[in-house]
Structures are given as C-alpha cells and as structure tokens.
Design a protein around this motif. Structure first.
Motif, PDB file in Angstrom:
ATOM      1  N   VAL A   2       1.016  -1.123   0.082  1.00 21.09           N
ATOM      2  CA  VAL A   2      -0.216  -0.127   0.002  1.00 21.09           C
ATOM      3  C   VAL A   2       0.664   1.345   0.121  1.00 21.09           C
ATOM      4  O   VAL A   2       1.183   1.824  -0.826  1.00 21.09           O
ATOM      5  N   VAL A   3       1.863   1.302   1.374  1.00 23.95           N
ATOM      6  CA  VAL A   3       3.528   2.195   1.469  1.00 23.95           C
ATOM      7  C   VAL A   3       3.685   1.203   2.252  1.00 23.95           C
ATOM      8  O   VAL A   3       3.510   0.997   3.804  1.00 23.95           O
ATOM      9  N   GLY A   4       4.434   0.506   1.776  1.00 27.43           N
ATOM     10  CA  GLY A   4       5.609  -0.140   2.998  1.00 27.43           C
ATOM     11  C   GLY A   4       4.582  -1.478   2.887  1.00 27.43           C
ATOM     12  O   GLY A   4       5.146  -2.085   4.256  1.00 27.43           O
TER      13      GLY A   4
ATOM     14  N   GLY B 287       6.057   6.267   9.470  1.00 25.99           N
ATOM     15  CA  GLY B 287       6.035   6.663   8.609  1.00 25.99           C
ATOM     16  C   GLY B 287       7.279   5.796   7.823  1.00 25.99           C
ATOM     17  O   GLY B 287       8.169   6.771   6.518  1.00 25.99           O
ATOM     18  N   VAL B 288       6.704   4.762   7.632  1.00 28.16           N
ATOM     19  CA  VAL B 288       6.591   4.181   6.595  1.00 28.16           C
ATOM     20  C   VAL B 288       5.712   3.191   5.759  1.00 28.16           C
ATOM     21  O   VAL B 288       5.372   3.251   5.132  1.00 28.16           O
TER      22      VAL B 288
ATOM     23  N   SER C 115      -1.681  13.195   4.695  1.00 26.26           N
ATOM     24  CA  SER C 115      -0.701  14.556   5.152  1.00 26.26           C
ATOM     25  C   SER C 115      -0.209  15.094   3.303  1.00 26.26           C
ATOM     26  O   SER C 115       0.393  14.006   3.118  1.00 26.26           O
ATOM     27  N   SER C 116      -0.550  16.008   3.077  1.00 28.09           N
ATOM     28  CA  SER C 116      -0.277  16.677   1.757  1.00 28.09           C
ATOM     29  C   SER C 116       0.947  16.364   1.504  1.00 28.09           C
ATOM     30  O   SER C 116       1.680  16.389  -0.084  1.00 28.09           O
ATOM     31  N   LEU C 117       1.546  16.599   2.190  1.00 23.23           N
ATOM     32  CA  LEU C 117       3.037  16.157   2.799  1.00 23.23           C
ATOM     33  C   LEU C 117       3.606  15.173   2.562  1.00 23.23           C
ATOM     34  O   LEU C 117       4.544  15.050   1.574  1.00 23.23           O
TER      35      LEU C 117
ATOM     36  N   ARG D 247       5.444  10.599   9.172  1.00 23.75           N
ATOM     37  CA  ARG D 247       5.881  10.252  10.840  1.00 23.75           C
ATOM     38  C   ARG D 247       5.000  10.932  10.958  1.00 23.75           C
ATOM     39  O   ARG D 247       5.189  12.202  10.961  1.00 23.75           O
ATOM     40  N   ASN D 248       3.936  10.127  12.315  1.00 28.37           N
ATOM     41  CA  ASN D 248       3.052  11.133  13.414  1.00 28.37           C
ATOM     42  C   ASN D 248       1.851  11.822  12.422  1.00 28.37           C
ATOM     43  O   ASN D 248       1.424  12.477  12.944  1.00 28.37           O
ATOM     44  N   LYS D 249       1.794  11.622  11.443  1.00 29.34           N
ATOM     45  CA  LYS D 249       0.203  12.108  10.510  1.00 29.34           C
ATOM     46  C   LYS D 249       0.185  10.389  10.557  1.00 29.34           C
ATOM     47  O   LYS D 249      -0.240   9.885   8.648  1.00 29.34           O
TER      48      LYS D 249
END
Length: 264
Positions: free
Chosen positions: A27-29, A205-206, A236-238, A243-245
């Motif tokens: 999915v991611v990671g 974050g992974v 997050s758009s970042l 991490r932490n989102k």
C-alpha cells in the motif's frame, strides 16, 4: 489547517508497480495480500478514454451494496465495481463486475471541508454478487465501537506504493495499528483536523494508505472475526507515509444507523 490529501486515484499510469528487489511492494510499505485474503474488498473503477481505471477501494456489505468514501464518487463519472479481484490488470476468472445503479453520499459530506468528516458513501449495484471463496460480505462493527490505542488492524488496497508513485497491480496489505483519538488529535499529530468520527492508524513513517486506497477498508479482528472499522479517507499532503501523520479513516461504527437507513 493542515493540508489534506484525499486518497482517490484520479489518473492512472499506463504501467503498473513492480515489486522492489526487497519484495517490499505495499500500500505504502506493505506486502502483497494472500490471493483473496480480503474477499469483501472491491475495486471501484471509472470509465475514461475507452477503458476502465481503478480509482478507489470499497467493501461489499450486502450482495448489492458497497461501502466506500464520499470523495470517491462525488464527481460525475461512470463507475463500476469489480469484486473478487486480485490483479486489477489481469482477468483471473474470479471477478464479478457490476454497474453502479445509484450513489448515496452522506448528506453532510462537504467536499470543501474534508476535515468535517462524513466521508462515506454507499453504492447500490445493478445486480447481486454471488458469494463464494473469492467474494464475501464484510462484517461491520457494532454502533459506537471505538478500538483501543495500538489495536492491530490492516489496510488493504491497490493504491500507490509510494507518494506520487504508481498503483499496485495486485492487492496489497499493510499493518496499521490504531492511534487513539486523544493521541491523533494532539498538536504533534493531526490536531483539530481529526474528529472523533474518524479513526487514525499507522503513522510510523513507513506504512500508510496512499492514492488509490480511498474508500477501502481498515480491517480489525474483533473476537476472531475481521470487521471493517474504517473507510480510507486522507493522509498529509506532505506525503502518504509521514511520521506522526497516520492515515485517517471514516469510523464505520459512527455511521451504522445511517448505513442501515440507506440500505433497508
């Protein structure tokens, strides 16, 4: 307000994601799901340019009803639902395909204010799915159920395997433990963007959801049975795996009465 990234896949690259040399295609990671491990998962697709394209996930909750995210279906597109799929670019003989006969978006959904919540929709299918080892109904939680911090859950979907990456050809899954509302709504996480009608999960974050996973399920085992506790909504758009989102989901248990009223 923090910028949100809705997780519908609006464009589809011609090629598809290949597993990395380390086998970490997710999915991611995440990792490739065992074939038909999540038989209530569907692919929501739209018609464009002479072909069908995956845009979101969803869950089959009745033989002719699918649960997905409002933002997946609030555009004027021609949609279809594919159940029993694993590789969305190949015909495997297990798929069941249905036109969408009606779309029921939560009346309080506002596409200009995603953080208000209500990112939930129901799709009535043109026919009824045949239940078998590839296609099964999702189990929904009891009204009001809230899972504890760090509760073990899994996201599944064909979404992008990296931020701004490509869709996965095969269904992926990733372990995303629940982040409690008190933590997720704290300043260093999502703050007031997250409401108590949402569930946060992940944030290491992974691993995370990403574009193309929207509308798909957050599966959590309760009393030995996997239930769909979340509908994938935003990150997050970042980036997807910040991490932490944590990935944010619509909390299904907050909408049981609405779901019942629509499908009854």
């Amino acid at each position: 307000m923090l910028q949100l990234l809705l997780l519908a896949a609006l464009t589809l690259c011609g090629s598809h994601a290949e597993p990395g040399s380390d086998g970490m295609q997710r999915v991611v990671g995440g990792t490739e799901a065992k074939t038909h491990a999540w038989p209530s998962q569907i692919s929501l697709q739209y018609y464009s340019g002479g072909g069908w394209h995956h845009t979101c996930g969803g869950s089959l909750i009745q033989r002719n009803w699918v649960l997905t995210a409002a933002h997946c279906v609030d555009s004027n597109r021609n949609f279809r639902v594919v159940a029993g799929d694993h590789n969305i670019y190949k015909s495997e003989g297990t798929e069941q395909t249905f036109a969408v006969s009606s779309i029921h978006i939560h009346p309080r959904w506002n596409s200009n204010n995603v953080a208000a919540g209500y990112d939930i929709a129901l799709l009535r299918l043109s026919g009824s799915a045949t239940l078998n080892s590839y296609v099964q109904l999702a189990v929904l939680p009891s009204q009001g159920t809230v899972l504890a911090n760090n509760y073990a859950c899994y996201i599944s979907g064909w979404g992008m395997t990296s931020t701004n990456g490509q869709l996965s050809s095969v269904l992926l899954q990733a372990y995303l433990p629940v982040v409690s509302y008190s933590t997720c709504s704290s300043y260093s996480y999502w703050g007031s963007t997250v409401k108590d009608t949402m569930i946060c999960a992940g944030g290491d974050g992974v691993r995370s959801g990403c574009q193309g996973d929207s509308g798909g399920p957050l599966h959590c085992a309760v009393n030995g049975v996997y239930q769909v506790h979340g509908v994938t909504s935003f990150v997050s758009s970042l980036g997807c795996n910040v991490r932490n989102k944590p990935t944010v989901f619509t909390r299904v248990s907050a909408y049981i009465s609405w779901i019942s009223s629509v499908i009854s």
